[in-house]
Design a protein around this motif. Structure first.
Motif, short mmCIF file in Angstrom:
data_model
loop_
_atom_site.label_atom_id
_atom_site.label_comp_id
_atom_site.label_asym_id
_atom_site.label_seq_id
_atom_site.Cartn_x
_atom_site.Cartn_y
_atom_site.Cartn_z
N ASP A 138 -0.14 -4.27 -6.74
CA ASP A 138 0.03 -2.82 -6.87
C ASP A 138 0.30 -2.22 -5.50
OD1 ASP A 138 -0.03 -0.15 -7.46
OD2 ASP A 138 -1.93 -0.22 -8.57
N THR A 139 1.57 -2.23 -5.11
CA THR A 139 1.93 -1.74 -3.78
C THR A 139 1.97 -0.21 -3.73
OG1 THR A 139 4.27 -2.00 -4.36
CG2 THR A 139 3.21 -3.81 -3.14
N GLU A 140 1.96 0.43 -4.88
CA GLU A 140 1.95 1.89 -4.91
C GLU A 140 0.55 2.41 -4.59
OE1 GLU A 140 2.82 5.58 -8.03
OE2 GLU A 140 3.82 3.63 -8.32
N PRO A 196 -0.46 0.45 -0.55
CA PRO A 196 0.71 0.09 0.26
C PRO A 196 0.31 -0.71 1.49
CG PRO A 196 0.12 2.40 0.59
CD PRO A 196 -0.74 1.90 -0.52
#
Length: 371
Positions: free
Chosen positions: A166-168, A171
């Motif tokens: 989950d890079t959102e 980050p």
């Protein structure tokens, strides 16, 4: 793979019987070449049982070779050349299975080679199912899991391994080991595959493609590591927001170095580490190694190792003896991967599966990295 059901009913050797063995089979060698992984783990081995053994055996010396990550290839080459220079090799369980299957590691009877527990429990029962190969002498249970920077995850620290993808929400760079093991399993779990189905899916071309596709989603955000010390250093330097490594390495950066890092135990992958004795050692070297192994894997020595690193001892009888860290003075039991609070959602590594598929998936993984 499980131990053969028929095990000779013999009494574990005492120290004096060990000397009688040596006399009957020629003098024991006065030196040993031990192979391990370097770093904090090898240091724990040195302190917990190598130094005490050498202190009890005047004139004996030992040398470390830090090549365990190349053990299979190097033992193959040594065997082919007819010159095995190693006496005892620390390997992960899947590599022990491969070496055993190829005849490069010695098969043994645990109740003949290893000490009983203090209450008389035979070694085969004390180690139990952790003896996953006829050649594997278990030492520790460890896990590969994730650590994260507490100051880089905002107000909602990750609690689920799928936060890695989950890079959102999180980050920043991640660090993952530069091999397919664990990464492929986590990718499938985070793509909706049930834990109990992971290896059935991964066995198919479609399942492998699914895992690589999931990894593709974060490939540009990954720093790949090869040495266990890499992720702790990347976390300490703030170069990654989260990363995988061995739980003992994370313990070191969190507790010993006091860095702003926390553990993410979710879906930690349990694995085993232990010794193999190379096949075909000369009698004097084999006698010395057997004497050392019996001492180094007894109940007290494996418990002592937990004073220096947060890996669970492989003997059931050792667990109650795990105490405080030798230098920090903190209780070590809560830092073990096997602690109930840490093991609420674990993933069980399939040693036999990876022994069969490792070479093929290693090649595919390296090809994927190069794309």
């Amino acid at each position: 793979m499980t131990m053969k059901k028929t095990i000779l009913a013999t009494t574990a050797l005492t120290m004096s019987a060990g000397l009688a063995f040596a006399e009957a089979h020629g003098d024991m060698a006065d030196s040993m070449t031990l192979v391990s992984w370097g770093g904090a783990y090898q240091a724990s081995q040195q302190k917990a049982y190598v130094e005490p053994y050498l202190a009890n055996n005047e004139g004996v010396t030992s040398t470390w070779d830090e090549s365990s990550n190349e053990a299979v290839a190097k033992l193959r080459a040594m065997n082919e050349a007819g010159n095995v220079t190693w006496d005892l090799v620390d390997v992960v369980a899947s590599d022990a299975i491969r070496l055993c299957d190829e005849g490069l590691a010695m098969e043994y009877d645990p109740d003949e080679l290893l000490a009983d527990a203090p209450d008389g429990t035979k070694a085969s029962d004390d180690f139990g199912d952790l003896i996953v190969s006829d050649c594997f002498i278990p030492q520790i249970v460890y896990s590969t899991t994730f650590g994260y920077r507490t100051d880089m995850v905002g107000d909602t620290p990750p609690t689920d391994v799928c936060a890695v993808f989950d890079t959102e929400a999180y980050p920043g760079k991640r660090s993952l080991e530069k091999r397919p093991i664990n990464n492929m399993e986590w990718a499938l779990i985070c793509d909706g595959v049930a834990k109990e189905d992971v290896y059935d899916v991964l066995e198919t071309e479609e399942g492998q493609a699914q895992a690589f596709a999931k990894l593709d989603t974060i490939k540009d955000d990954v720093i790949w590591w090869s040495a266990g010390a890499d992720t702790p250093q990347l976390l300490a330097d703030g170069e990654v927001v989260m990363g995988s490594t061995y739980n003992g390495r994370l313990f070191s950066v969190i507790e010993e170095q006091d860095q702003p890092v926390a553990m993410l135990w979710d879906a930690q992958v349990f694995d085993l580490d232990g010794w193999i004795i190379p096949a075909g050692l000369p009698e004097d070297r084999l006698a010395r190694v057997k004497d050392f192994v019996k001492f180094a894997t007894d109940t007290q020595r494996l418990a002592d190792q937990a004073k220096y690193i947060s890996y669970g001892p492989a003997r059931a009888s050792s667990a109650p003896l795990v105490g405080k860290h030798a230098e920090l003075g903190i209780d070590m039991a809560p830092h073990m991967p096997t602690d109930p609070n840490n093991a609420t959602n674990t993933f069980l590594y399939n040693y036999e599966w990876w022994a069969d598929y490792r070479d093929d998936l290693d090649a595919k993984f390296q090809a994927w990295l190069a794309q």
